[in-house]
Write an enzyme that holds these catalytic residues in place. Structure first.
Site, PDB file in Angstrom:
ATOM      1  N   HIS A  82      18.745 -21.656 -13.000  1.00 48.52           N
ATOM      2  CA  HIS A  82      17.347 -21.429 -13.495  1.00 48.52           C
ATOM      3  C   HIS A  82      16.891 -22.794 -14.577  1.00 48.52           C
ATOM      4  O   HIS A  82      17.567 -22.943 -15.479  1.00 48.52           O
ATOM      5  CB  HIS A  82      16.959 -20.176 -14.376  1.00 48.52           C
ATOM      6  CG  HIS A  82      15.762 -20.061 -14.618  1.00 48.52           C
ATOM      7  ND1 HIS A  82      14.835 -19.347 -13.977  1.00 48.52           N
ATOM      8  CD2 HIS A  82      15.000 -20.495 -15.912  1.00 48.52           C
ATOM      9  CE1 HIS A  82      13.549 -19.565 -14.624  1.00 48.52           C
ATOM     10  NE2 HIS A  82      13.596 -20.245 -15.789  1.00 48.52           N
ATOM     11  N   LYS A 187      14.595 -11.853 -14.798  1.00 44.63           N
ATOM     12  CA  LYS A 187      14.261 -12.207 -13.152  1.00 44.63           C
ATOM     13  C   LYS A 187      15.741 -12.700 -12.757  1.00 44.63           C
ATOM     14  O   LYS A 187      15.661 -12.593 -11.377  1.00 44.63           O
ATOM     15  CB  LYS A 187      13.330 -13.162 -13.363  1.00 44.63           C
ATOM     16  CG  LYS A 187      11.927 -12.827 -13.590  1.00 44.63           C
ATOM     17  CD  LYS A 187      10.831 -13.926 -13.585  1.00 44.63           C
ATOM     18  CE  LYS A 187      10.816 -14.647 -15.009  1.00 44.63           C
ATOM     19  NZ  LYS A 187       9.505 -15.232 -15.360  1.00 44.63           N
TER      20      LYS A 187
HETATM   21  N1  URA Z   1       9.723 -19.030 -18.267  1.00 44.82           N
HETATM   22  C1  URA Z   1       9.566 -17.533 -18.106  1.00 44.82           C
HETATM   23  O1  URA Z   1       9.906 -17.091 -17.054  1.00 44.82           O
HETATM   24  N2  URA Z   1       9.205 -16.704 -19.141  1.00 44.82           N
HETATM   25  C2  URA Z   1       9.095 -17.162 -20.431  1.00 44.82           C
HETATM   26  O2  URA Z   1       8.671 -16.387 -21.242  1.00 44.82           O
HETATM   27  C3  URA Z   1       8.750 -18.535 -20.566  1.00 44.82           C
HETATM   28  C4  URA Z   1       9.105 -19.359 -19.498  1.00 44.82           C
END
Ligand code: URA
Length: 442
Positions: A82, A187
């Site tokens: 990520h 996520k």
């Molecule tokens: N990216 C995300 O997915 N969430 C956040 O809070 C900040 C950056």
């Protein structure tokens, strides 16, 4: 249990139990708890923080608010990566085939561009025919057969984050480490991989403007990952300049292909080798040094590039553009930006470079805007290069010349030229693991 009592507890700096966190997340997703009470709690979290255990509980409650992808049906170790978002960040297109050609599966769900930052899904969709909305069965089949597939987020993944993120955006509560960490990690956990590599960007084009801030966020995320049984490492990488030379969707695919063929820009190649070797190391493929050698080898012998072509083919994309970049549709207007004075390129406001690419048509001005896949910027010079007045520093691509002229104005202000040669800095600032933080800067 009452939401009012949970807000009061956090306002007073107390620790919330897992039951209280679950009550608030479930109630908010169902629509039983109103935005104004959640806003108050978010602001209390912003000021009072959360313990690592509270943050881990929040992350898991968020992850469980929707579907959790079960990748166990795909044999082998699955590693995810990520990035916290940047300008010119096309690393997924390069490292996923590298890692897959060394036997580590990548089943990746990526996002679209957000604000001044680009998104992998938009880049992939610049390849004619490439499908990013595959059903789960096809996605799994491609990962099993090819070793790598990258698609957009499908199904009902982390609905709690969708609601919370939108609320944070309008209540000045984005910049909270437990809230960012739980948003990202929920996520990643819902996406189902065994191991997670985090690329936390630091600098003028990133969310975290300094390395120290980025390290704090990275530590929180590594701790969450390890707490829920996922091996997690974070690299803190430079976003004080766009990554590589290309900004814009098909331009970045072309640069990714060049890098996989061994002729990419130095900074991009270096960062990709670092990221890929850490992913391989997480998957148990050897020490970092061994994994670096392996990653370089699959670039040199063409295996990684072949793997990208395979993925493109399986996802319905036109492989001829990957084989020959001249087959990509070209932008209608092209314009060179020249240096106004002589000197060294000393710094770049990366966020402004990203905004210039959006003006050219490479990103969305609003949710409904469409993207011009051929639009963007190719930097001809980078930080540390000496330029004479009149030298071309960047080439702009757009649907019409007026967009180039507007973007040029912004870019000229974003690229600073000085008589003093700037100091060189590493592309990776630090590495954060459960064992501690290794810093590569002073
Ligand atoms: N990216 C995300 O997915 N969430 C956040 O809070 C900040 C950056």
């Amino acid at each position: 249990m009452r939401m009012y009592d949970i807000i009061t507890k956090k306002r007073n700096g107390e620790i919330l139990t897992n039951e209280e966190i679950k009550f608030f997340i479930d109630g908010y997703v169902k629509g039983d708890i109103p935005d104004y009470q959640v806003s108050a709690l978010l602001m209390a979290i912003y000021f009072k923080g959360m313990t690592p255990e509270e943050t881990a509980n929040l992350t898991m409650c968020m992850a469980r608010s929707g579907d959790i992808v079960d990748l166990s049906l795909i044999p082998g170790i699955k590693v995810d990566k990520h990035s916290t978002g940047g300008v010119g960040d096309k690393t997924t297109l390069i490292i996923s085939p590298i890692v897959a050609s060394l036997g580590v599966k990548v089943a990746k769900m990526s996002g679209r561009g957000l604000g001044h930052t680009g998104g992998t899904i938009d880049k992939l969709e610049s390849i004619p025919g490439f499908k990013t909305d595959l059903d789960r069965e096809t996605f799994f089949d491609i990962v099993k057969n090819v070793g790598v597939s990258v698609i957009g987020q499908t199904g009902n993944l982390v609905p709690a984050d969708k609601k919370l993120y939108a609320l944070r955006d309008v209540t000045a509560t984005i910049e909270s480490i437990p809230l960012i960490a739980s948003s990202i990690m929920s996520k990643k956990i819902a996406a189902g991989s065994d191991c997670i590599l985090l690329d936390v960007k630091a600098g003028s084009g990133a969310f975290m403007k300094t390395s120290d801030e980025a390290i704090k966020l990275a530590k929180a995320m590594v701790e969450i990952g390890e707490n829920v049984g996922k091996k997690t490492i974070a690299l803190i990488t430079d976003m004080d300049r766009p990554l590589g030379t290309a900004i814009g969707n098909s331009l970045e695919v072309i640069e990714a292909c060049d890098t996989l063929k061994g002729s990419g820009p130095r900074d991009l190649t270096e960062i990709c080798i670092e990221l890929a070797s850490n992913m391989l190391c997480l998957a148990g493929k050897g020490t970092i040094d061994e994994c670096k050698i392996a990653a370089k080898k699959v670039i040199d012998d063409g295996t990684a590039f072949k793997k990208l072509k395979e993925m493109v083919q399986f996802q319905g994309g036109d492989v001829s553009v990957i084989e020959n970049s001249n087959n990509f549709k070209r932008a209608k207007a092209e314009h060179n930006v020249v240096a106004a004075t002589s000197g060294y390129i000393s710094s770049m406001d990366t966020e402004q470079c990203g905004i210039a690419s959006v003006i050219l048509g490479a990103g969305r001005e609003n949710k409904e805007s469409s993207i011009d896949f051929s639009a963007g910027i190719v930097l001809q010079k980078t930080i540390g290069d000496y330029v004479n007045a009149g030298d071309t520093i960047a080439t702009l691509y757009a649907g019409d010349i007026s967009k180039c002229i507007s973007a040029q104005e912004l870019l000229c202000k974003a690229i600073h030229i000085s008589s003093k040669e700037p100091q060189s800095s590493p592309v990776v600032f630090a590495r954060v693991t459960t064992d501690g933080t290794e810093k590569y800067y002073n």
